[in-house]
Structure formats: structure tokens, C-alpha cells
Scaffold this motif. Structure first.
Motif, short mmCIF file in Angstrom:
data_model
loop_
_atom_site.label_atom_id
_atom_site.label_comp_id
_atom_site.label_asym_id
_atom_site.label_seq_id
_atom_site.Cartn_x
_atom_site.Cartn_y
_atom_site.Cartn_z
N TYR A 115 0.83 -1.21 0.00
CA TYR A 115 0.00 0.00 0.00
C TYR A 115 0.87 1.26 0.00
CZ TYR A 115 -4.58 -2.18 0.93
OH TYR A 115 -5.76 -2.89 0.83
N GLU A 116 1.91 1.25 0.83
CA GLU A 116 2.76 2.43 0.91
C GLU A 116 3.45 2.70 -0.42
OE1 GLU A 116 6.47 4.31 3.50
OE2 GLU A 116 5.79 2.27 3.90
N ARG A 117 3.88 1.63 -1.10
CA ARG A 117 4.58 1.82 -2.37
C ARG A 117 3.66 2.25 -3.50
NH1 ARG A 117 9.00 -3.19 -2.04
NH2 ARG A 117 10.04 -2.39 -0.16
N THR A 118 2.35 2.11 -3.27
CA THR A 118 1.38 2.64 -4.23
C THR A 118 0.81 3.97 -3.72
OG1 THR A 118 -0.39 1.30 -3.23
CG2 THR A 118 0.74 0.38 -5.14
N GLU A 119 1.50 4.56 -2.72
CA GLU A 119 1.16 5.87 -2.16
C GLU A 119 -0.20 5.88 -1.47
OE1 GLU A 119 1.68 8.85 -5.13
OE2 GLU A 119 3.84 8.50 -5.32
N ASN A 120 -0.62 4.71 -1.00
CA ASN A 120 -1.87 4.61 -0.24
C ASN A 120 -1.52 4.53 1.24
OD1 ASN A 120 -4.32 4.03 0.92
ND2 ASN A 120 -4.83 2.34 -0.45
N THR A 121 -1.09 5.67 1.80
CA THR A 121 -0.64 5.67 3.19
C THR A 121 -1.79 5.45 4.17
OG1 THR A 121 -0.80 8.09 3.22
CG2 THR A 121 1.36 7.13 2.77
N GLU A 122 -2.99 5.78 3.77
CA GLU A 122 -4.14 5.61 4.66
C GLU A 122 -4.36 4.13 5.00
OE1 GLU A 122 -8.94 6.66 4.94
OE2 GLU A 122 -7.81 7.09 3.11
N ASP A 123 -4.41 3.29 3.96
CA ASP A 123 -4.61 1.86 4.20
C ASP A 123 -3.36 1.20 4.76
OD1 ASP A 123 -7.29 1.73 3.46
OD2 ASP A 123 -6.83 1.43 1.34
N ALA A 124 -2.19 1.71 4.38
CA ALA A 124 -0.94 1.18 4.93
C ALA A 124 -0.91 1.38 6.44
CB ALA A 124 0.26 1.88 4.29
N LEU A 125 -1.34 2.56 6.89
CA LEU A 125 -1.36 2.86 8.32
C LEU A 125 -2.37 1.96 9.05
CD1 LEU A 125 -0.45 4.57 10.70
CD2 LEU A 125 -2.14 6.30 10.04
N LYS A 126 -3.50 1.71 8.42
CA LYS A 126 -4.50 0.83 9.04
C LYS A 126 -3.92 -0.56 9.27
CE LYS A 126 -8.63 3.07 7.12
NZ LYS A 126 -9.76 2.91 6.17
N ASP A 127 -3.21 -1.08 8.27
CA ASP A 127 -2.61 -2.41 8.40
C ASP A 127 -1.54 -2.43 9.48
OD1 ASP A 127 -4.24 -3.63 6.58
OD2 ASP A 127 -2.76 -3.72 4.97
N ALA A 128 -0.73 -1.38 9.54
CA ALA A 128 0.32 -1.31 10.55
C ALA A 128 -0.28 -1.27 11.95
CB ALA A 128 1.20 -0.08 10.31
#
Length: 207
Positions: A115-128
């Protein structure tokens, strides 16, 4: 992949169901408003009971005998796809892995990376955050939360500035018809609540 197809079909059915539920609720409200005499309370309660579970449902895949092992397989394949730069496919594999084992932290962290590498920090943060919730002592997940929270805050701040700029341009275009601009209004933010108080200034000073 079969599970992804099943989820897509389920989500489509849910969308159609919610559209129908909303239509029925809107029709019921119109009926209530236009009724000359209100029907008995228990009649409405009986109708409302049908829509108590009107919210969107979550897809639950059928249980698989080898679900945990398959979850590992898809998460490992996702890791390979990440190295190849095929981030969309990596996300799909992590989705399948997490459908088979919703508490599999490795799959969450790999999807977080994709997600982060596709610049989707919102969903990346949710997963983290979910990974930290499942494994509070996971240092990688905790570092990801700290780093991604900063990136997400910066993204939201930039989005807010862009939105405010567009709203200001729109406001000035409308107020210009009355010989005014947003310079006639002063907004002061309350440091405690974050809210704003607005005051009018008839003769604003030109900057």
C-alpha cells in the motif's frame, strides 16, 4: 483467484441490497410524513425490524481445511511480488492470505508495504495499526505506525490546504458579486477545541 471473485460478487450483492434497503426506508419515511393518521406504533416497529441489520455486511470466506497453510503460501508469494514491484498483485495475495487467516501479521505487514509503495498511506497505516494490535511487541509494526502516521498527517494537512485554497477561490468568486471577499472575515482558531470563530470586518486592511 476464487476467493477474490467470491468477495467481489458478495460486495456487489451487498451494494444492491443496501440500495434496496435505502429505497424502502425513503419510501417508508414518505409514507409516514404523508399519512393523515399515524398507524399503530407496533406496525412501524414490525417494518423497522426488517432493516435492523441494514448496515453493510463483511465477506466471510468458507472455511478451508488447509486455510492456515494457504495463508502462508499467499503471503510468501506476496513477498516475491513485492520484490518484483508488482504491488497490486501483492495486495491481492495478501487479501487472500488475510481472508484465510485474519490474524496473520506477516500478511498485514506485507500488504502495508505494498500500500505504501502505491502511495496509499491511509490503508498502509491501518494495516500497521492492526499488526500492532495483534502483536504489541512487534518492533517493525510499531516503527511503521510511527513513520506512516507522520506521512498520513502530512498528506491530510496538504489535502486540507488544497481544499481550503479551492474553497477560498470559490468563496471570493461568490462574495465578489456583493463587493466583498474573504478578507472581510476573520477566522480565529480555538487552541483547545480546534474550532473557529468568525468575525466580520467592514474595512479590511489590504496586505
Amino acid at each position: 483467484m476464487e476467493l477474490l471473485k467470491m468477495r467481489e460478487e458478495f460486495d456487489e450483492q451487498e451494494r444492491e441490497r443496501l440500495i434496496e434497503v435505502n429505497r424502502k426506508q425513503a419510501e417508508l419515511r414518505r409514507t409516514r410524513q404523508s399519512a393523515a393518521s399515524r398507524p399503530k406504533r407496533d406496525e412501524f416497529e414490525a417494518e423497522d425490524d426488517d432493516d435492523k441489520n441494514a448496515g453493510p455486511a463483511t465477506f466471510s470466506p468458507p472455511r478451508h481445511l488447509y486455510g492456515p497453510k494457504l495463508a502462508v503460501y499467499y503471503a510468501n508469494r506476496a513477498a516475491t511480488l513485492l520484490h518484483l514491484g508488482r504491488y497490486g498483485e501483492a495486495i491481492d495475495d495478501c487479501d487472500v492470505s488475510l481472508m484465510l487467516n485474519p490474524t496473520y501479521v506477516k500478511a498485514l505487514l506485507r500488504r502495508c508495504t505494498a500500500y505504501e509503495r502505491t502511495e496509499n498511506t491511509e490503508d498502509a497505516l491501518k494495516d500497521a495499526k492492526k499488526a500492532v494490535e495483534l502483536e504489541p511487541g512487534n518492533s517493525v509494526a510499531r516503527k511503521n505506525v510511527t513513520r506512516l502516521q507522520k506521512l498520513e498527517d502530512e498528506r491530510l494537512e496538504k489535502l486540507k490546504e488544497e481544499t481550503m485554497g479551492k474553497l477560498k477561490d470559490l468563496g471570493n468568486s461568490i462574495l465578489g458579486n456583493f463587493g466583498l471577499s474573504l478578507d472581510n472575515f476573520n477566522a480565529v482558531q480555538d487552541p483547545n477545541t480546534g474550532g473557529y470563530s468568525i468575525s466580520f470586518n467592514q474595512n479590511p486592511q489590504k496586505k
